[in-house]
Write a protein that holds these residues in place. Sequence first.
Motif, PDB file in Angstrom:
ATOM      1  N   UNK A  27      57.531  39.667  28.798  1.00  0.00           N
ATOM      2  CA  UNK A  27      56.704  40.542  29.590  1.00  0.00           C
ATOM      3  C   UNK A  27      56.801  40.100  31.039  1.00  0.00           C
ATOM      4  N   UNK A  28      56.932  41.069  31.905  1.00  0.00           N
ATOM      5  CA  UNK A  28      56.982  40.778  33.325  1.00  0.00           C
ATOM      6  C   UNK A  28      55.568  40.938  33.870  1.00  0.00           C
ATOM      7  N   UNK A  29      55.059  39.865  34.452  1.00  0.00           N
ATOM      8  CA  UNK A  29      53.709  39.884  35.000  1.00  0.00           C
ATOM      9  C   UNK A  29      53.846  39.919  36.520  1.00  0.00           C
ATOM     10  N   UNK A  30      53.243  40.910  37.166  1.00  0.00           N
ATOM     11  CA  UNK A  30      53.353  40.974  38.629  1.00  0.00           C
ATOM     12  C   UNK A  30      52.557  39.825  39.253  1.00  0.00           C
ATOM     13  N   UNK A  31      53.019  39.302  40.382  1.00  0.00           N
ATOM     14  CA  UNK A  31      52.294  38.217  41.045  1.00  0.00           C
ATOM     15  C   UNK A  31      50.941  38.716  41.529  1.00  0.00           C
ATOM     16  N   UNK A  32      49.940  37.837  41.586  1.00  0.00           N
ATOM     17  CA  UNK A  32      48.615  38.280  42.032  1.00  0.00           C
ATOM     18  C   UNK A  32      48.670  38.684  43.504  1.00  0.00           C
ATOM     19  N   UNK A  33      47.808  39.583  43.835  1.00  0.00           N
ATOM     20  CA  UNK A  33      47.753  40.070  45.210  1.00  0.00           C
ATOM     21  C   UNK A  33      47.225  38.956  46.112  1.00  0.00           C
ATOM     22  N   UNK A  34      47.797  38.870  47.301  1.00  0.00           N
ATOM     23  CA  UNK A  34      47.374  37.842  48.247  1.00  0.00           C
ATOM     24  C   UNK A  34      45.972  38.177  48.748  1.00  0.00           C
ATOM     25  N   UNK A  35      45.095  37.166  48.859  1.00  0.00           N
ATOM     26  CA  UNK A  35      43.738  37.455  49.340  1.00  0.00           C
ATOM     27  C   UNK A  35      43.778  37.832  50.817  1.00  0.00           C
ATOM     28  N   UNK A  36      42.807  38.578  51.202  1.00  0.00           N
ATOM     29  CA  UNK A  36      42.715  39.012  52.591  1.00  0.00           C
ATOM     30  C   UNK A  36      42.400  37.796  53.459  1.00  0.00           C
ATOM     31  N   UNK A  37      42.982  37.723  54.662  1.00  0.00           N
ATOM     32  CA  UNK A  37      42.715  36.572  55.510  1.00  0.00           C
ATOM     33  C   UNK A  37      41.250  36.509  55.896  1.00  0.00           C
ATOM     34  N   UNK A  38      40.711  35.311  55.867  1.00  0.00           N
ATOM     35  CA  UNK A  38      39.300  35.115  56.201  1.00  0.00           C
ATOM     36  C   UNK A  38      39.138  35.095  57.709  1.00  0.00           C
ATOM     37  N   UNK A  39      37.920  35.325  58.128  1.00  0.00           N
ATOM     38  CA  UNK A  39      37.628  35.306  59.558  1.00  0.00           C
ATOM     39  C   UNK A  39      37.782  33.878  60.066  1.00  0.00           C
ATOM     40  N   UNK A  40      38.269  33.708  61.301  1.00  0.00           N
ATOM     41  CA  UNK A  40      38.442  32.360  61.817  1.00  0.00           C
ATOM     42  C   UNK A  40      37.109  31.639  61.931  1.00  0.00           C
ATOM     43  N   UNK A  41      37.153  30.359  61.640  1.00  0.00           N
ATOM     44  CA  UNK A  41      35.953  29.538  61.681  1.00  0.00           C
ATOM     45  C   UNK A  41      36.050  28.628  62.898  1.00  0.00           C
TER      46      UNK A  41
END
Length: 142
Positions: A27-41
């Motif tokens: 089974x081909x499993x798609x890679x997880x979606x990249x998380x959205x970049x967080x706001x700069x701290x």
Amino acid sequence: MVSPGEPEPEIWDLLAGSAVEEPKACQVVPPPAAPAPAAPVAAVVAVSAETPATESEHPTPAAPPPFRSRASASRLIPDEISKDAQLNAAIAANLPRTRDFEVHRCIWKLRKANARQVGLQMPEGLQGWATALADIFCSFVP
């Protein structure tokens, strides 16, 4: 069943390294979606009232001392110990020539430390010479 004298095919396949198994579907499993970049701290930096540190305040670590072998340590032993005729005669009479007990070096260190009591710890194979060493140390270390 297999007739006597013929090897069983399953065992033969296992011994040959090619076990017979049904291939499983991949089974081909798609890679997880990249998380959205967080706001700069914003980083909080503590600032002292003193002057900023310079490289001269943080010296680089000193180089380790040069290697000195036991041979170089033997050059430091004073001649009054290394050329003492009575000491050399006691060593030759009581200790085997096949072992290096470093008696001269031990006597030199014991004299430097003004040792009054000394404990000997020796491996099991050398315990037979512990009394001879103790006698030598008692005689030559004041």
